[in-house]
Design a protein around this motif. Structure first.
Motif, PDB file in Angstrom:
ATOM      1  N   THR A 149       0.851  -1.187   0.000  1.00 45.32           N
ATOM      2  CA  THR A 149       0.000   0.000   0.000  1.00 45.32           C
ATOM      3  C   THR A 149       0.886   1.235   0.000  1.00 45.32           C
ATOM      4  OG1 THR A 149      -1.729  -1.161   1.234  1.00 45.32           O
ATOM      5  CG2 THR A 149      -1.831   1.245   1.198  1.00 45.32           C
ATOM      6  N   LEU A 150       0.630   2.162  -0.902  1.00 45.36           N
ATOM      7  CA  LEU A 150       1.415   3.381  -1.005  1.00 45.36           C
ATOM      8  C   LEU A 150       0.902   4.440  -0.022  1.00 45.36           C
ATOM      9  CD1 LEU A 150       1.753   3.583  -4.899  1.00 45.36           C
ATOM     10  CD2 LEU A 150       3.406   2.675  -3.243  1.00 45.36           C
ATOM     11  N   ALA A 151       1.622   5.546   0.049  1.00 45.88           N
ATOM     12  CA  ALA A 151       1.303   6.582   1.037  1.00 45.88           C
ATOM     13  C   ALA A 151      -0.077   7.186   0.829  1.00 45.88           C
ATOM     14  CB  ALA A 151       2.371   7.675   0.991  1.00 45.88           C
ATOM     15  N   ASP A 152      -0.573   7.204  -0.416  1.00 45.47           N
ATOM     16  CA  ASP A 152      -1.909   7.760  -0.673  1.00 45.47           C
ATOM     17  C   ASP A 152      -2.997   6.700  -0.594  1.00 45.47           C
ATOM     18  OD1 ASP A 152      -1.352   6.296  -2.929  1.00 45.47           O
ATOM     19  OD2 ASP A 152      -1.911   7.859  -4.357  1.00 45.47           O
ATOM     20  N   ASP A 153      -2.674   5.574   0.044  1.00 49.35           N
ATOM     21  CA  ASP A 153      -3.601   4.445   0.250  1.00 49.35           C
ATOM     22  C   ASP A 153      -3.889   3.654  -1.017  1.00 49.35           C
ATOM     23  OD1 ASP A 153      -3.860   4.869   2.970  1.00 49.35           O
ATOM     24  OD2 ASP A 153      -5.553   6.233   2.728  1.00 49.35           O
ATOM     25  N   THR A 154      -3.147   3.910  -2.090  1.00 52.38           N
ATOM     26  CA  THR A 154      -3.300   3.094  -3.294  1.00 52.38           C
ATOM     27  C   THR A 154      -2.839   1.676  -3.009  1.00 52.38           C
ATOM     28  OG1 THR A 154      -3.016   4.948  -4.788  1.00 52.38           O
ATOM     29  CG2 THR A 154      -2.524   2.772  -5.662  1.00 52.38           C
ATOM     30  N   HIS A 155      -3.699   0.698  -3.350  1.00 55.37           N
ATOM     31  CA  HIS A 155      -3.330  -0.712  -3.237  1.00 55.37           C
ATOM     32  C   HIS A 155      -2.568  -1.092  -4.508  1.00 55.37           C
ATOM     33  CE1 HIS A 155      -5.541  -1.122   0.388  1.00 55.37           C
ATOM     34  NE2 HIS A 155      -6.747  -1.056  -0.171  1.00 55.37           N
ATOM     35  N   LEU A 156      -1.284  -1.335  -4.364  1.00 54.05           N
ATOM     36  CA  LEU A 156      -0.421  -1.595  -5.511  1.00 54.05           C
ATOM     37  C   LEU A 156      -0.023  -3.060  -5.549  1.00 54.05           C
ATOM     38  CD1 LEU A 156       1.309  -0.745  -7.891  1.00 54.05           C
ATOM     39  CD2 LEU A 156       3.084  -0.025  -6.275  1.00 54.05           C
ATOM     40  N   SER A 157      -0.335  -3.718  -6.672  1.00 54.24           N
ATOM     41  CA  SER A 157       0.064  -5.107  -6.898  1.00 54.24           C
ATOM     42  C   SER A 157       1.197  -5.141  -7.912  1.00 54.24           C
ATOM     43  CB  SER A 157      -1.115  -5.929  -7.418  1.00 54.24           C
ATOM     44  OG  SER A 157      -2.175  -5.955  -6.498  1.00 54.24           O
ATOM     45  N   PHE A 158       2.157  -6.023  -7.674  1.00 58.65           N
ATOM     46  CA  PHE A 158       3.273  -6.205  -8.591  1.00 58.65           C
ATOM     47  C   PHE A 158       3.168  -7.562  -9.267  1.00 58.65           C
ATOM     48  CE2 PHE A 158       5.141  -3.042  -5.734  1.00 58.65           C
ATOM     49  CZ  PHE A 158       5.742  -2.182  -6.645  1.00 58.65           C
ATOM     50  N   VAL A 159       3.471  -7.582 -10.555  1.00 57.47           N
ATOM     51  CA  VAL A 159       3.642  -8.829 -11.305  1.00 57.47           C
ATOM     52  C   VAL A 159       5.117  -8.887 -11.686  1.00 57.47           C
ATOM     53  CG1 VAL A 159       2.976 -10.184 -13.318  1.00 57.47           C
ATOM     54  CG2 VAL A 159       1.289  -8.716 -12.189  1.00 57.47           C
ATOM     55  N   ASP A 160       5.833  -9.805 -11.089  1.00 58.70           N
ATOM     56  CA  ASP A 160       7.270  -9.933 -11.341  1.00 58.70           C
ATOM     57  C   ASP A 160       7.486 -10.918 -12.486  1.00 58.70           C
ATOM     58  OD1 ASP A 160       9.985  -9.502 -10.944  1.00 58.70           O
ATOM     59  OD2 ASP A 160      10.164 -11.199  -9.569  1.00 58.70           O
ATOM     60  N   VAL A 161       8.207 -10.489 -13.524  1.00 60.17           N
ATOM     61  CA  VAL A 161       8.371 -11.332 -14.711  1.00 60.17           C
ATOM     62  C   VAL A 161       9.794 -11.855 -14.798  1.00 60.17           C
ATOM     63  CG1 VAL A 161       6.640  -9.933 -15.890  1.00 60.17           C
ATOM     64  CG2 VAL A 161       9.060  -9.483 -16.285  1.00 60.17           C
ATOM     65  N   PRO A 162       9.991 -13.018 -15.446  1.00 64.32           N
ATOM     66  CA  PRO A 162      11.347 -13.533 -15.638  1.00 64.32           C
ATOM     67  C   PRO A 162      12.164 -12.613 -16.536  1.00 64.32           C
ATOM     68  CG  PRO A 162       9.702 -15.225 -16.073  1.00 64.32           C
ATOM     69  CD  PRO A 162       8.981 -13.926 -16.001  1.00 64.32           C
ATOM     70  N   GLY A 163      13.457 -12.541 -16.274  1.00 66.55           N
ATOM     71  CA  GLY A 163      14.332 -11.738 -17.122  1.00 66.55           C
ATOM     72  C   GLY A 163      15.069 -12.549 -18.158  1.00 66.55           C
ATOM     73  N   HIS A 164      15.162 -13.875 -17.939  1.00 70.35           N
ATOM     74  CA  HIS A 164      15.956 -14.704 -18.849  1.00 70.35           C
ATOM     75  C   HIS A 164      15.229 -14.903 -20.173  1.00 70.35           C
ATOM     76  CE1 HIS A 164      18.439 -17.951 -20.386  1.00 70.35           C
ATOM     77  NE2 HIS A 164      19.308 -17.698 -19.407  1.00 70.35           N
ATOM     78  N   GLN A 165      15.991 -14.927 -21.252  1.00 72.34           N
ATOM     79  CA  GLN A 165      15.445 -15.046 -22.600  1.00 72.34           C
ATOM     80  C   GLN A 165      14.635 -16.318 -22.793  1.00 72.34           C
ATOM     81  OE1 GLN A 165      18.279 -15.673 -25.823  1.00 72.34           O
ATOM     82  NE2 GLN A 165      17.295 -14.013 -26.989  1.00 72.34           N
ATOM     83  N   ARG A 166      15.048 -17.392 -22.110  1.00 72.44           N
ATOM     84  CA  ARG A 166      14.350 -18.670 -22.304  1.00 72.44           C
ATOM     85  C   ARG A 166      12.912 -18.622 -21.804  1.00 72.44           C
ATOM     86  NH1 ARG A 166      17.226 -23.510 -19.737  1.00 72.44           N
ATOM     87  NH2 ARG A 166      17.799 -21.989 -18.141  1.00 72.44           N
ATOM     88  N   PHE A 167      12.598 -17.691 -20.934  1.00 77.85           N
ATOM     89  CA  PHE A 167      11.252 -17.622 -20.345  1.00 77.85           C
ATOM     90  C   PHE A 167      10.486 -16.394 -20.846  1.00 77.85           C
ATOM     91  CE2 PHE A 167      14.218 -19.389 -17.100  1.00 77.85           C
ATOM     92  CZ  PHE A 167      13.886 -20.720 -17.298  1.00 77.85           C
ATOM     93  N   LEU A 168      10.819 -15.967 -22.084  1.00 72.31           N
ATOM     94  CA  LEU A 168      10.205 -14.765 -22.617  1.00 72.31           C
ATOM     95  C   LEU A 168       8.685 -14.916 -22.757  1.00 72.31           C
ATOM     96  CD1 LEU A 168      10.685 -11.928 -23.672  1.00 72.31           C
ATOM     97  CD2 LEU A 168      11.040 -12.887 -25.952  1.00 72.31           C
ATOM     98  N   ALA A 169       8.204 -16.113 -23.050  1.00 73.88           N
ATOM     99  CA  ALA A 169       6.755 -16.311 -23.162  1.00 73.88           C
ATOM    100  C   ALA A 169       6.065 -16.002 -21.835  1.00 73.88           C
ATOM    101  CB  ALA A 169       6.449 -17.746 -23.597  1.00 73.88           C
ATOM    102  N   ASN A 170       6.685 -16.414 -20.717  1.00 73.15           N
ATOM    103  CA  ASN A 170       6.131 -16.085 -19.404  1.00 73.15           C
ATOM    104  C   ASN A 170       6.196 -14.580 -19.151  1.00 73.15           C
ATOM    105  OD1 ASN A 170       5.639 -18.775 -18.935  1.00 73.15           O
ATOM    106  ND2 ASN A 170       7.470 -19.095 -17.693  1.00 73.15           N
TER     107      ASN A 170
END
Length: 613
Positions: free
Chosen positions: A53-74
């Motif tokens: 949750t940010l300072a202005d009460d925004t509910h922030l969700s993160f989607v973390d993606v793979p960085g390796h080239q082999r998992f580019l589809a993900n």
């Protein structure tokens, strides 16, 4: 009144091992890597999820993606539905190969909101400015070219407060999600939760989803109706959620094994499902330089496809399976045999015309080149001939309350104004031609009218009839006055009328009619004109005959026989029987038994008595 906290979703992007997952962990206190293999290898393989949750009460969700080239589809599955990204570049390594891949993916998807984050500043504090400059140069031409830059060291926490403030500002300035009343949630995960059953997750970028909603799960195996049992976001239950949110949806009506990444939850019957679409290149190699067979990424889906170039910037794509797509949707095109990106494209048409004739592809390319990015409503109406505004909205076109210039609203359709004028003229000509060819014949049938004019929607015929002033009777069309025009048969019909005027029930025999050149077609035309009444194929009287007969029959002793009626009317059984049947059908007389009838008096029942009949 308390304000409902905003919900936002941000995806990561950047080269492998530049600290994306470590950064998310530092910002949220949550470890986004979900698989034991990821922890063992210290490498993000699949999508990860965390929130804060940010300072202005925004509910922030993160989607973390793979960085390796082999998992580019993900990676593409995580970036596809995300409106904002944190683009991560390590200070000690600078811009790298997968940095370029992720930049190209962001450019292809048309993502314009984000933050440039320089990580691992503790390893190369003197390189931060140079890496920022390098990253900005590499991001030139994308939506992140002017994104604010923040330097951080996730392990020590340096710069995290500044990053939070920057994220708050960027998210506050992000354009609002589209105001749509239909749901499309691309699924990125499906699993079974003990005591709950099937759960799917995804980024809700548009539309709303609520507890108890009946929706459709569309995937490679077709469409299945499902119901929403419950909703969660950021670890909390909710009765209803809107964009932009990370959502977990507990579904009733489907097993988790039947759901796959790339499936979509949809509002029933609200989305076009298409396998063929016309697109415009937005980045990457010209279409003629791309392979014929490739992978198309949209939302969280990755589908094999065939590319048919129309010119350098426009192409027709045939998907291996239908997808719920609309005009304006971004696509990422990828080489089928490697993780190499070919570029991006925007959907221009999800119901394109067939390309059958010689030169059709070249002509179609020219048409597409003239289209604005969100489509041309007037051009689409004119191409189709007639279409409802609701269908145009379903395709994703920008439909206003009133039709655009050159388009008429005709009942529930929109039609091209020039086409409509042409159809009206063609209909009048067809009706006139029919009458000239056969004056005593039946008018032009409705089916023939639709075919002759070539109407794209048969329901438009009634509007054309009204606007042209044509006369319609019993499914036939005439020009005004033509339905009463007897042509060369007029003299014979006049003679028959004169004969019947003196003896209303002395219907002429077939030889008499033949001598007057009056046959079945002429009698039918006279009946349409209201000049004669056919009791059956062989008996014709004046239209006033039934009323005259009732005056006489009502004076008979009731009930009466056919013979009594025949004598009273001074006619034969040839005329009396069909005349009485006609009176029965109109409810003026009724059968009492096998040999008797009676006149139906006003106010009496006209129901047939099956016992006495």
């Amino acid at each position: 009144m308390s304000r409902t906290p905003a919900r936002r979703v941000v995806a990561t992007a950047g080269h492998v091992d530049h600290g994306k997952t470590t950064l998310i962990n530092a910002l949220t206190g949550m470890q986004p890597d979900r698989w034991a293999e990821e922890h063992r290898r210290g490498l993000t393989i699949d999508l990860g999820f965390a929130w804060t949750t940010l300072a202005d009460d925004t509910h922030l969700s993160f989607v973390d993606v793979p960085g390796h080239q082999r998992f580019l589809a993900n990676t593409l599955a995580g970036l596809g539905p995300a409106p904002v990204v944190c683009f991560v570049v390590a200070a000690d390594e600078g811009w790298q190969a997968q940095s370029a891949d992720h930049r190209d993916a962001i450019a292809a998807l048309g993502i314009t909101g984000g933050v440039l984050v320089i990580t691992r500043t503790d390893r190369a504090p003197d390189r931060v400015d140079a890496v920022v400059a390098q990253a900005r140069a590499e991001l030139a031409g994308t939506g992140l070219a002017q994104a604010p830059a923040v330097a951080v060291c996730a392990p020590t926490g340096a710069g995290l407060a500044a990053l939070r403030r920057t994220l708050t500002a960027v998210l506050a300035q992000a354009p609002p999600p589209p105001a749509v009343d239909r749901l499309r949630l691309w699924v990125d995960r499906a699993f079974t939760l003990a005591g709950a059953g099937t759960v799917v997750t995804g980024t809700l970028a548009a539309g709303e989803l609520g507890h108890g909603d009946e929706v459709v799960l569309h995937g490679a195996r077709g469409a299945h109706p499902v119901a929403v049992r419950s909703l969660h976001s950021c670890g909390q239950p909710h009765r209803r959620l809107g964009p932009v949110s990370r959502v977990g949806v507990n579904l009733r009506g489907v097993d988790a094994a039947q759901v796959h990444r790339g499936d979509a939850l949809l509002t029933a019957a609200a989305w076009p499902l298409t396998e063929i679409l016309d697109v415009r290149r937005t980045s990457g190699v010209p279409h003629p330089s791309a392979p014929q067979h490739l992978m198309v990424h949209v939302g969280t889906a990755a589908v094999p496809a065939r590319l048919r170039p129309l010119d350098d910037d426009h192409a027709r794509i045939t998907l291996a399976r239908p997808l719920p797509l609309i005009v304006g949707d971004p696509l990422v095109l990828r080489h089928p045999g490697s993780p190499r990106l070919l570029g991006g494209a925007r959907v221009l048409d999800v119901e394109p015309p067939p390309l059958r004739r010689r030169g059709a592809a070249r002509q179609r390319a020219a048409t597409l080149a003239a289209l604005p990015p969100d489509g041309d409503v007037a051009a689409e109406v004119i191409r189709r001939g007639a279409v409802t505004p609701a269908h145009l909205r379903r395709l994703g076109l920008p439909v206003g309350a009133a039709p655009p210039a050159g388009v008429h609203a005709v009942r529930r359709w929109w039609v091209g104004a020039a086409d409509y004028r042409r159809w009206c003229a063609m209909l009048v000509d067809a009706v006139e031609h029919r009458h000239q060819r056969d004056p005593v014949g039946a008018g032009l049938s409705r089916g023939a009218a639709v075919d002759v004019v070539g109407l794209p929607e048969p329901g438009l015929l009634d509007a054309l009839i009204t606007d042209t002033g044509l006369v319609q009777r019993d499914g036939r069309l005439w020009a005004p006055g033509h339905e009463r025009d007897l042509g060369a048969a007029a003299a014979g019909i006049t003679a028959v009328q004169a004969r019947l005027a003196g003896a209303p029930f002395a219907a002429p025999e077939a030889p008499e009619l033949a001598a007057l050149h009056v046959g079945p077609r002429e009698l039918a035309a006279a009946e349409r004109a209201g000049r004669l009444l056919r009791l059956d194929d062989a008996v014709v009287v004046l239209p006033t005959a039934p009323a005259l007969a009732m005056r006489t029959l009502s004076r008979l002793e009731q009930p009466f026989t056919v013979s009594a009626a025949r004598r009273a009317l001074n006619t034969t059984r040839r005329v009396a029987l069909p005349l009485l049947a006609h009176l029965d059908a109109r409810g003026w007389t009724r059968r009492v038994d096998a040999t008797h009838r009676e006149v139906v008096r006003p106010g009496s029942s006209t129901r047939h008595d099956p016992v006495r009949a």
